[in-house]
Design an enzyme around this catalytic site. Structure first.
Site, PDB file in Angstrom:
ATOM      1  N   HIS A   1      -6.328 -10.618  -2.818  1.00 37.34           N
ATOM      2  CA  HIS A   1      -5.768  -9.366  -2.884  1.00 37.34           C
ATOM      3  C   HIS A   1      -4.660  -9.508  -3.857  1.00 37.34           C
ATOM      4  CE1 HIS A   1      -7.028  -7.572   0.883  1.00 37.34           C
ATOM      5  NE2 HIS A   1      -7.076  -8.825   1.547  1.00 37.34           N
TER       6      HIS A   1
ATOM      7  N   ARG B   1       0.903  -1.095  -0.048  1.00 42.89           N
ATOM      8  CA  ARG B   1       0.058  -0.305   0.066  1.00 42.89           C
ATOM      9  C   ARG B   1       0.721   1.161   0.034  1.00 42.89           C
ATOM     10  NH1 ARG B   1      -2.846  -3.937   2.583  1.00 42.89           N
ATOM     11  NH2 ARG B   1      -4.599  -4.568   1.461  1.00 42.89           N
TER      12      ARG B   1
ATOM     13  N   ASP C   1       0.184  -6.938  -2.896  1.00 39.47           N
ATOM     14  CA  ASP C   1      -1.307  -6.951  -2.354  1.00 39.47           C
ATOM     15  C   ASP C   1      -1.978  -6.085  -3.811  1.00 39.47           C
ATOM     16  OD1 ASP C   1      -3.774  -6.415  -0.830  1.00 39.47           O
ATOM     17  OD2 ASP C   1      -2.326  -6.740   0.909  1.00 39.47           O
TER      18      ASP C   1
ATOM     19  N   TYR D   1      -2.979  -4.227  15.902  1.00 33.41           N
ATOM     20  CA  TYR D   1      -3.180  -3.489  14.478  1.00 33.41           C
ATOM     21  C   TYR D   1      -2.690  -2.146  14.706  1.00 33.41           C
ATOM     22  CZ  TYR D   1      -4.881  -7.089  11.429  1.00 33.41           C
ATOM     23  OH  TYR D   1      -4.488  -8.226  10.725  1.00 33.41           O
TER      24      TYR D   1
ATOM     25  N   GLU E   1      -2.366   1.528   4.211  1.00 37.12           N
ATOM     26  CA  GLU E   1      -3.160   2.232   3.374  1.00 37.12           C
ATOM     27  C   GLU E   1      -3.306   3.717   3.676  1.00 37.12           C
ATOM     28  OE1 GLU E   1      -3.960  -0.419   4.822  1.00 37.12           O
ATOM     29  OE2 GLU E   1      -5.434  -1.785   3.665  1.00 37.12           O
TER      30      GLU E   1
ATOM     31  N   ASP F   1      -2.117   0.404  12.375  1.00 33.90           N
ATOM     32  CA  ASP F   1      -2.901   1.236  11.381  1.00 33.90           C
ATOM     33  C   ASP F   1      -3.965   1.745  12.309  1.00 33.90           C
ATOM     34  OD1 ASP F   1      -3.897  -1.550  11.118  1.00 33.90           O
ATOM     35  OD2 ASP F   1      -4.839  -0.855   9.547  1.00 33.90           O
TER      36      ASP F   1
ATOM     37  N   TRP G   1      -0.561  -2.204   8.897  1.00 27.75           N
ATOM     38  CA  TRP G   1      -0.913  -1.871   7.126  1.00 27.75           C
ATOM     39  C   TRP G   1      -0.888  -0.524   6.798  1.00 27.75           C
ATOM     40  CZ3 TRP G   1      -1.784  -6.416   5.003  1.00 27.75           C
ATOM     41  CH2 TRP G   1      -1.813  -7.296   6.080  1.00 27.75           C
TER      42      TRP G   1
ATOM     43  N   ASP H   1      -5.982 -14.175   3.093  1.00 30.66           N
ATOM     44  CA  ASP H   1      -7.237 -13.818   3.991  1.00 30.66           C
ATOM     45  C   ASP H   1      -8.070 -12.952   2.962  1.00 30.66           C
ATOM     46  OD1 ASP H   1      -4.914 -11.979   3.013  1.00 30.66           O
ATOM     47  OD2 ASP H   1      -5.660 -10.098   4.226  1.00 30.66           O
ATOM     48  N   GLU H   2      -9.435 -12.639   3.225  1.00 32.82           N
ATOM     49  CA  GLU H   2     -10.228 -11.860   2.731  1.00 32.82           C
ATOM     50  C   GLU H   2     -10.522 -12.030   1.187  1.00 32.82           C
ATOM     51  OE1 GLU H   2      -9.544  -7.918   5.283  1.00 32.82           O
ATOM     52  OE2 GLU H   2      -8.340  -7.880   3.580  1.00 32.82           O
TER      53      GLU H   2
HETATM   54  C1  ACM Z   1      -5.512  -8.719   7.533  1.00 30.20           C
HETATM   55  O1  ACM Z   1      -5.625  -7.799   8.073  1.00 30.20           O
HETATM   56  N1  ACM Z   1      -6.485  -8.630   6.248  1.00 30.20           N
HETATM   57  C2  ACM Z   1      -4.901  -9.958   7.477  1.00 30.20           C
END
Ligand code: ACM
Ligand code: ZN
Length: 507
Positions: A235, A142, A171, A395, A448, A397, A446, A298-299
């Protein structure tokens, strides 16, 4: 006279005697030749620190700081430091242990060296970690962080006995890893057209093989292992922009400028995605000596697979009922490919789902991020686990506190320093007996919203200091008030190193 050893993480045991160690300037560290590499790094680190205090030139001679080998156990991370009136002696059975001891000494110098004089309480420190995995993840997709920034970060992490650098290299918003057989991944996939920011750089970039080796080697010398992550099969926008034939619809795709979760993922019905994974893993194995490789997972959104004839054909051939099982099938193949290359896969906790038919291979390590439940489930199933629950301050971020003024992602339960400090890799919900499967924990940044290295430091520090204590120090020794008072001295260390840090409320 300061009485306390204020280092972070708090050592397992400190016994004070009445005396005081005092030296004009700072002695050169010397010692056992098997520790020559660690000693050289520490002498350089201390020389840099002294320069920041305005002292130039070599450290003073003769040496009265010694690193001695006691026993022989390369796996041990334990060390001891004896500070007497005349000298400082660091002992360990391994180079890891000596490095940790030297970092504790670096912390003491950074806070207790004033006007050219180092004053320390005489004491005996015995120290070793509670957990073997003490990490930080940095998202370099990111935002493309530079190699000098990453190296400075690694050096500062090692000050806190952090020993894992999880490098999130791919990503939707950018691919940062060279793969010889798939050159478009870096030619196209590393660049986004993003025009929201007026200034440059960066809107893209990738790390050359030499840069990756440099980072890995720099970290290894500081006893930090670098674990690469290539996020598959979701991703994947940067992959699809480079090789549109690997998606279900064929595109067109672009390296994402937006942030979020996207429906376009690798086509589970296309065998070429397995060839891609093979070539990626070959590249990783060549560049990263770590026995672990993070495969993401993930996701993953399944809308495309549901509508894609090739994915549906694959589903039918494999006798599967739902698309989630296709992800388990892919995961099982990725794990196998890595195992054939002598590596162990780590994945985000989604890889546990829909795995009735294609069981998650036992050796796969699960990284629990959606709270603690992934870690509880995975350990009950016999998997090793790394805890990085977003609900427990891991986390980085997220905003430190939920005010309109604070930068970062909003997250209602909060991600304060206190929350990060309270993180416990072994939770009460875990089955008794499964504790030995919990390797430890880490913080994740993260990127972003974190569009500058200094900004990243602000988000990381001092929360990573709190996490470092949560994964190093025995639970019984943890005390947030005590941590907060040591943090005052610790902040001055970070200041001297030129590291930005959040300074607002800790709770
Ligand atoms: C994540 O935060 N998508 C692992
Ligand atoms: Zn498909």
């Amino acid at each position: 006279m300061k009485e306390k050893i204020t280092v972070i993480p708090k050592p397992v045991s400190v016994k004070y005697t009445e005396d005081v160690y005092q030296s004009e300037g700072l002695s050169v560290i010397s010692g056992d030749k098997s520790f020559a590499g660690e000693i050289e790094i520490a002498n350089n680190q201390l020389r840099c620190a002294l320069e920041k205090f305005g002292f130039k030139g070599p450290l003073c001679e003769p040496g009265n700081i010694f690193c001695l080998k006691k026993g022989d156990d390369e796996a041990s991370e334990a060390y001891s430091i004896v500070i007497s009136k005349e000298k400082i002696t660091i002992e360990a059975a391994s180079s890891k242990g000596i490095y940790h001891g030297l970092q504790t000494l670096r912390q003491l110098v950074l806070s207790e060296f004033n006007n050219g004089v180092l004053v320390l309480p005489c004491a005996e420190i015995q120290d070793y970690p509670c957990f073997s995995w003490r990490g930080l993840m940095l998202d370099c997709s990111r935002y493309f962080y530079t190699v000098p920034f990453i190296k400075e970060l690694i050096d500062t992490l090692s000050l806190h006995h952090i020993n894992r650098f999880h490098w999130h290299l791919t990503d939707d918003q950018g691919w940062r890893l060279p793969v010889a057989e798939y050159p478009l991944l870096t030619e196209i996939g590393s660049l986004r057209k993003d025009s929201r920011m007026r200034w440059k750089p960066p809107q893209g970039g990738f790390y050359s093989e030499d840069e990756i080796r440099d980072v890995v080697d720099y970290a290894a010398k500081r006893h930090i292992e670098t674990i690469p992550e290539v996020d598959l099969p979701g991703h994947a926008s940067a992959i699809l922009a480079s090789y549109p034939e690997l998606g279900c619809t064929g595109g067109p795709y672009q390296v994402e400028e937006r942030f979020g979760i996207f429906e376009d993922v690798l086509c589970a019905g296309n065998d070429r995605i397995l060839d891609l994974a093979t070539k990626i893993f070959d590249a990783l194995v060549k560049l990263f000596p770590s026995k672990w490789v993070h495969i993401g997972g993930d996701e993953v959104r399944y809308n495309r697979w549901e509508a894609c004839p090739k994915c549906q054909k694959r589903l039918a051939e494999l006798g599967l009922k739902k698309p989630g099982e296709l992800q388990s099938w892919i995961t099982s193949l990725l794990v196998k490919m890595l195992s054939e290359r002598g590596r162990t896969a780590i994945g985000w906790d989604e890889i546990l789902e829909d795995s009735d038919k294609f069981k998650l291979p036992k050796e796969t390590i699960v990284m629990s991020w959606r709270g603690e439940t992934g870690g509880v489930r995975a350990s009950a199933l016999g998997h090793q686990v790394i805890m990085t629950p977003n609900s427990c301050g891991c986390y980085l971020d997220y905003k430190h506190i939920n005010t309109a003024e604070e930068p970062g992602q909003s997250y209602e339960p909060g991600a304060s320093v206190y929350k990060a400090y309270s993180m416990q890799p072994v939770t009460p919900e875990m089955k008794s007996g499964s504790e030995q499967l919990i390797l430890g924990g880490q913080g994740n940044l993260w990127a972003e919203l974190i569009y500058a290295g200094k900004f990243a430091q602000y988000m990381i520090f001092p929360r990573i200091c709190a996490i470092a204590e949560a994964v190093w120090t025995p639970k019984e020794n943890k005390d947030f008030e005590d941590f907060s008072s040591r943090l005052k001295a610790h902040r001055s260390r970070l200041d001297t190193l030129g590291i930005y840090q959040y300074r607002g409320p800790l709770k």
